[in-house]
Design an enzyme around this catalytic site. Structure first.
Site, short mmCIF file in Angstrom:
data_model
loop_
_atom_site.label_atom_id
_atom_site.label_comp_id
_atom_site.label_asym_id
_atom_site.label_seq_id
_atom_site.Cartn_x
_atom_site.Cartn_y
_atom_site.Cartn_z
N SER A 1 0.86 -1.19 0.00
CA SER A 1 0.00 0.00 0.00
C SER A 1 0.89 1.24 0.00
O SER A 1 2.05 1.18 0.44
CB SER A 1 -0.86 0.00 1.27
N TYR B 1 -1.46 -0.55 10.65
CA TYR B 1 -1.58 -0.92 9.23
C TYR B 1 -0.34 -0.44 8.47
O TYR B 1 0.25 -1.20 7.69
CB TYR B 1 -2.86 -0.31 8.65
N1 LIG Z 1 -8.77 -1.13 -0.70
C1 LIG Z 1 -7.77 -0.27 -0.55
O1 LIG Z 1 -7.96 0.97 -0.43
C2 LIG Z 1 -6.35 -0.78 -0.54
C3 LIG Z 1 -5.32 0.13 -0.83
C4 LIG Z 1 -3.99 -0.32 -0.82
C5 LIG Z 1 -3.72 -1.66 -0.52
N2 LIG Z 1 -4.74 -2.51 -0.23
C6 LIG Z 1 -4.38 -3.91 0.07
O2 LIG Z 1 -4.93 -4.75 -0.91
C7 LIG Z 1 -5.24 -6.04 -0.35
C8 LIG Z 1 -6.67 -6.41 -0.69
O3 LIG Z 1 -7.52 -5.39 -0.20
P1 LIG Z 1 -9.05 -5.27 -0.65
O4 LIG Z 1 -9.34 -3.84 -0.77
O5 LIG Z 1 -9.36 -6.17 -1.78
O6 LIG Z 1 -9.75 -5.81 0.70
P2 LIG Z 1 -11.08 -6.67 0.96
O7 LIG Z 1 -12.10 -6.37 -0.07
O8 LIG Z 1 -11.42 -6.49 2.39
O9 LIG Z 1 -10.56 -8.19 0.73
C9 LIG Z 1 -9.61 -8.75 1.58
C10 LIG Z 1 -9.45 -10.21 1.21
O10 LIG Z 1 -8.49 -10.79 2.10
C11 LIG Z 1 -9.02 -12.02 2.60
N3 LIG Z 1 -8.46 -12.29 3.93
C12 LIG Z 1 -8.51 -11.51 5.03
N4 LIG Z 1 -7.91 -12.13 6.07
C13 LIG Z 1 -7.49 -13.33 5.60
C14 LIG Z 1 -6.82 -14.43 6.18
N5 LIG Z 1 -6.48 -14.42 7.49
N6 LIG Z 1 -6.53 -15.50 5.42
C15 LIG Z 1 -6.88 -15.51 4.11
N7 LIG Z 1 -7.52 -14.51 3.49
C16 LIG Z 1 -7.83 -13.43 4.24
C17 LIG Z 1 -10.53 -11.80 2.64
O11 LIG Z 1 -11.23 -13.01 2.52
P3 LIG Z 1 -11.85 -13.80 3.77
O12 LIG Z 1 -12.36 -12.77 4.74
O13 LIG Z 1 -12.90 -14.68 3.21
O14 LIG Z 1 -10.72 -14.60 4.32
C18 LIG Z 1 -10.73 -10.99 1.36
O15 LIG Z 1 -10.87 -11.83 0.26
C19 LIG Z 1 -4.94 -5.92 1.15
O16 LIG Z 1 -3.65 -6.45 1.41
C20 LIG Z 1 -4.96 -4.41 1.40
O17 LIG Z 1 -4.13 -4.07 2.48
C21 LIG Z 1 -6.04 -2.12 -0.25
#
Ligand SMILES: NC(=O)c1ccc[n+]([C@@H]2O[C@H](COP(=O)([O-])OP(=O)(O)OC[C@H]3O[C@@H](n4cnc5c(N)ncnc54)[C@H](OP(=O)(O)O)[C@@H]3O)[C@@H](O)[C@H]2O)c1
Length: 253
Positions: free
Chosen positions: A159, A172
């Site tokens: 991120s 975070y």
């Molecule tokens: N959205 C943003 O603004 C943003 C910006 C920069 C970086 N990111 C990064 O991008 C990545 C994905 O984010 P997103 O926005 O797609 O979030 P999201 O929609 O909340 O999805 C997160 C995913 O991670 C899985 N997950 C969470 N805990 C887990 C665990 N212990 N074991 C296996 N799977 C797990 C969840 O599935 P389950 O709950 O079913 O396990 C879900 O599929 C993250 O690393 C986040 O830090 C996000």
């Protein structure tokens, strides 16, 4: 979809995406399947993963638990070493190879100053965003090395919070700064094995991850934009190594 070498450059390759049930991980899984890899979909919620598998199938791939199609679903909690090790065993048994690992699973914690953060919340975010990546690399890199991947890739989804200060999100930010340091270091460890370890640092992306009050969703980065960056990395020429991508929206949302 017709498969040709040019539009399916990953045919014959096996990819793992953690957190593939929604958001960025789902978009990455769809893209890797579209590029021709057999994509293993991981996460804690089977139902969400099955939906991603169905979407891959509807877009032209095939879902097969036996590994003959375009995606497989394997439940896995990245914070649980046994769960990650059993994922690795299943992949080795089924495919005898792994070419691409996308460490995408990640969580946030309620916003607030660090001195008010509960220790359990600190543990949850660090155990998922940093320890989980360590567990996945520890369990799966040996298979990538032993299967002599010609074009191996480990892509860690970090991120911009891993590059900047994030007041009220220190845990975070710490997890993502740590992930960046881990990525740069492991990249040097695995280079000699033809495995490129890269890190993508997106700004705010329009997903369910966290509310982005006051931001215009249409101007924000979309999950598909991160998937596009992954596609760029995995389709590079073998001699080229884009080790880090900082992804920002064109216009401030
Ligand atoms: N959205 C943003 O603004 C943003 C910006 C920069 C970086 N990111 C990064 O991008 C990545 C994905 O984010 P997103 O926005 O797609 O979030 P999201 O929609 O909340 O999805 C997160 C995913 O991670 C899985 N997950 C969470 N805990 C887990 C665990 N212990 N074991 C296996 N799977 C797990 C969840 O599935 P389950 O709950 O079913 O396990 C879900 O599929 C993250 O690393 C986040 O830090 C996000």
């Amino acid at each position: 979809m017709t498969s040709t070498t040019s539009n399916s450059p990953l045919v014959g390759q096996v990819a793992v995406v953690t957190g593939a049930g929604r958001g960025i991980g789902k978009a990455i899984a769809l893209t890797l399947a579209e590029l021709g890899s057999h994509t293993v979909l991981c996460g804690r919620s089977r139902q969400a993963l099955e939906q991603t598998a169905a979407d891959i199938q509807n877009s032209g791939g095939q879902n097969s638990g036996r590994g003959a199609g375009k995606s497989s679903v394997i439940e896995c909690d990245v914070t649980d070493l046994h769960s990650v090790e059993s994922l690795a065993e299943r992949i080795e048994r089924t495919f005898q190879r792994l070419d691409i690992l996308v460490n995408n699973a990640g969580i946030g914690v309620p916003g607030g100053p660090l001195h008010q953060l509960a220790p359990d919340d600190w543990d949850r975010v660090l155990n998922t965003n940093l320890r989980g990546v360590y567990y996945c690399i520890r369990s799966l890199a040996p298979l990538m090395i032993n299967s002599k991947a010609r074009n191996g890739h480990i892509i860690n989804i970090s991120s911009l919070a891993g590059k900047n200060a994030l007041p009220n999100g220190a845990a975070y930010a710490a997890s993502k700064w740590g992930l960046n340091g881990l990525s740069y270091s492991v990249a040097e460890e695995l280079r000699a094995h033809n495995i490129r370890v890269s890190v993508i640092c997106p700004g705010s992306v329009h997903t369910e991850f966290s509310p982005h009050p006051g931001k215009n969703a249409e101007k924000m980065l979309q999950a598909a934009d991160v998937a596009h960056a992954v596609a760029m990395i995995v389709t590079q020429a073998p001699q080229s190594f884009a080790s880090e991508i900082l992804l920002r929206p064109t216009r401030k949302p």
